[in-house]
Design a protein around this motif. Sequence first.
Motif, mmCIF file in Angstrom:
data_model
loop_
_atom_site.group_PDB
_atom_site.id
_atom_site.type_symbol
_atom_site.label_atom_id
_atom_site.label_comp_id
_atom_site.label_asym_id
_atom_site.label_seq_id
_atom_site.Cartn_x
_atom_site.Cartn_y
_atom_site.Cartn_z
ATOM 1 N N ALA A 207 0.899 -1.170 0.145
ATOM 2 C CA ALA A 207 0.332 0.057 -0.033
ATOM 3 C C ALA A 207 1.200 1.184 -0.304
ATOM 4 C CB ALA A 207 -0.586 0.018 1.583
ATOM 5 N N VAL A 208 2.597 0.994 0.306
ATOM 6 C CA VAL A 208 2.857 1.753 1.046
ATOM 7 C C VAL A 208 3.794 2.669 -0.615
ATOM 8 C CG1 VAL A 208 5.008 3.168 1.788
ATOM 9 C CG2 VAL A 208 3.443 2.284 2.726
ATOM 10 N N ARG A 209 3.924 1.406 -0.975
ATOM 11 C CA ARG A 209 4.727 1.461 -2.631
ATOM 12 C C ARG A 209 3.535 1.920 -3.770
ATOM 13 N NH1 ARG A 209 9.322 -1.614 -4.171
ATOM 14 N NH2 ARG A 209 7.486 -2.406 -5.810
ATOM 15 N N ALA A 210 2.413 1.873 -3.463
ATOM 16 C CA ALA A 210 1.222 1.861 -4.880
ATOM 17 C C ALA A 210 0.906 3.402 -4.392
ATOM 18 C CB ALA A 210 0.029 1.378 -4.477
ATOM 19 N N ALA A 211 0.998 4.528 -2.776
ATOM 20 C CA ALA A 211 0.708 5.770 -2.886
ATOM 21 C C ALA A 211 1.914 6.427 -3.249
ATOM 22 C CB ALA A 211 0.160 5.767 -1.318
ATOM 23 N N ALA A 212 3.593 5.734 -2.915
ATOM 24 C CA ALA A 212 4.492 6.922 -3.446
ATOM 25 C C ALA A 212 4.470 7.277 -4.808
ATOM 26 C CB ALA A 212 6.271 5.558 -3.287
ATOM 27 N N ARG A 213 5.476 8.113 -5.222
ATOM 28 C CA ARG A 213 5.567 9.289 -6.291
ATOM 29 C C ARG A 213 6.883 8.612 -6.615
ATOM 30 N NH1 ARG A 213 5.737 16.113 -6.876
ATOM 31 N NH2 ARG A 213 6.030 15.853 -9.339
ATOM 32 N N ALA A 214 7.572 7.884 -6.485
ATOM 33 C CA ALA A 214 9.259 7.198 -5.848
ATOM 34 C C ALA A 214 8.929 5.540 -5.166
ATOM 35 C CB ALA A 214 10.309 7.965 -6.660
ATOM 36 N N VAL A 215 9.983 5.285 -5.465
ATOM 37 C CA VAL A 215 10.378 3.518 -4.561
ATOM 38 C C VAL A 215 11.693 3.198 -4.958
ATOM 39 C CG1 VAL A 215 9.680 1.393 -4.446
ATOM 40 C CG2 VAL A 215 7.670 2.581 -5.041
ATOM 41 N N THR A 216 12.062 3.182 -4.065
ATOM 42 C CA THR A 216 14.314 2.695 -4.360
ATOM 43 C C THR A 216 14.301 1.375 -4.926
ATOM 44 O OG1 THR A 216 14.234 2.128 -2.411
ATOM 45 C CG2 THR A 216 14.590 4.795 -2.365
ATOM 46 N N THR A 217 15.221 1.524 -5.531
ATOM 47 C CA THR A 217 15.481 -0.478 -6.093
ATOM 48 C C THR A 217 16.132 -0.389 -4.408
ATOM 49 O OG1 THR A 217 17.309 0.796 -6.803
ATOM 50 C CG2 THR A 217 15.572 0.371 -8.202
ATOM 51 N N THR A 218 16.581 -0.590 -3.249
ATOM 52 C CA THR A 218 17.186 -0.624 -2.820
ATOM 53 C C THR A 218 16.452 -1.356 -1.113
ATOM 54 O OG1 THR A 218 19.191 0.081 -3.247
ATOM 55 C CG2 THR A 218 19.531 -0.902 -1.506
ATOM 56 N N PRO A 219 15.987 -1.945 -0.522
ATOM 57 C CA PRO A 219 15.554 -2.444 0.824
ATOM 58 C C PRO A 219 15.951 -1.087 1.863
ATOM 59 C CG PRO A 219 16.425 -4.269 -0.452
ATOM 60 C CD PRO A 219 17.159 -3.180 -0.813
ATOM 61 N N GLY A 220 15.266 -1.341 2.694
ATOM 62 C CA GLY A 220 15.081 -0.344 3.828
ATOM 63 C C GLY A 220 16.268 -1.081 4.336
ATOM 64 N N GLY A 221 17.077 -0.107 5.279
ATOM 65 C CA GLY A 221 18.753 -0.835 6.344
ATOM 66 C C GLY A 221 19.452 -1.433 4.944
#
Length: 404
Positions: A364-378
């Motif tokens: 749901a957060v990815r869908a609402a984002a304007r941009a998404v990183t290619t790298t995971p958190g941490g």
Amino acid sequence: MTVLAVIPARGGSKGVPAKNLAPVGGVPLVVRAVRACLAARRVTDVVVSTDDAAIADAARSAGAEVVLRPAAIAGDTATSEAAVLHAMDAYGAMRGKTAEVVLLVQCTSPFITADDLDGVAGAVTEDGADSALTVAPTHGFIWRRDSAGSSDAGASGGYGVNHDKSNRPRRQDRPQEYLETGAAYAMRAEGFREARHRFFGHTALVATDPARVLEIDDPHDLARARALAPLLDPAVLPTYDDIDAVVLDFDGTQTDDKVFVDSDGREMVAVHRGDGLGIAALRRSELKLLILSTEQNPVVAARARKLRVPVLHGIDRKDLALKQWCDEHGIAPERVLYVGNDVNDLPCFGLVGWPVAVASAHDAVRAAARAVTTTPGGEGAIREIAAWILGPGLQTPHTPTLNK
């Protein structure tokens, strides 16, 4: 030739409340429509017709002029034609000139492109059409229920609209048919005033990509649009000139969302040195920085001290805290980049201009984002974002380049 794009965007919507402000790909629908119109080469002026103050503010901030629509043509039964005619008159009064071609652009079609708009406008301005619309090729067999029942014994009461039930030709043997997308229409202004509807004279069909055809009428449509946005939207990443502040969630963005707890209840998390490098480069720039976390945790405070970044933690309503922080620092929320990973970040996503999700974020957060990183958190996601903003060398406009 003056080509006026009119975007009807009233405030009332029963199927999806506040629909025209609903974000898709991190951008409100009305703003997406305005941006597409401004990017079209043949469009000279963009007007949003609305009865809603919040929509008006969003439209102006995106670069459109606003026409306030009277209540008589703002209800559920109001037609788009009435809104366009009113906007044409208001535009003439504001500018002291008359548009020669008018476009009706629906912001409920989130994936409309500048090429689509140039296509319908060009059909009128250059190809001699009186009116034009976007269509998508279709090969579907269309059925309709027969309310009176079917005369065929044992039939279910359905009959073919564009085909004969007894003769089902192959797709390649059928004439090409087109589906009206509902996204964009173009009309000669004088002819539209006379006809008072959008299809008159010679009507041109301008084909668009069927994969981009989606009209948002209910919450399911909105959910589909948000899921498709990362696939269909062109990659647009923020630069240093786009933002004034970077606000970071902690757990799940600067960590992998795991926590180690020893026998005394003390918590430990793993962080990425690359993220520290990226945050240090952002700190050296003139961008404001903040760590904003729901958790009341000494780990968050310790990491913030290490990074020399202000922190607000133990915050239940992160959006309210963020709004107050922006007000205190004189920062416009639309100039804020906020990085999050889970659903408690969504209210902040709705507040800022650059909502960014890490690759490991909730769907749901990815869908609402304007941009998404290619790298995971941490794992270096913040370092990646810093490179978007400052360039791969993390050189701010104020950082001197050292000669080697």
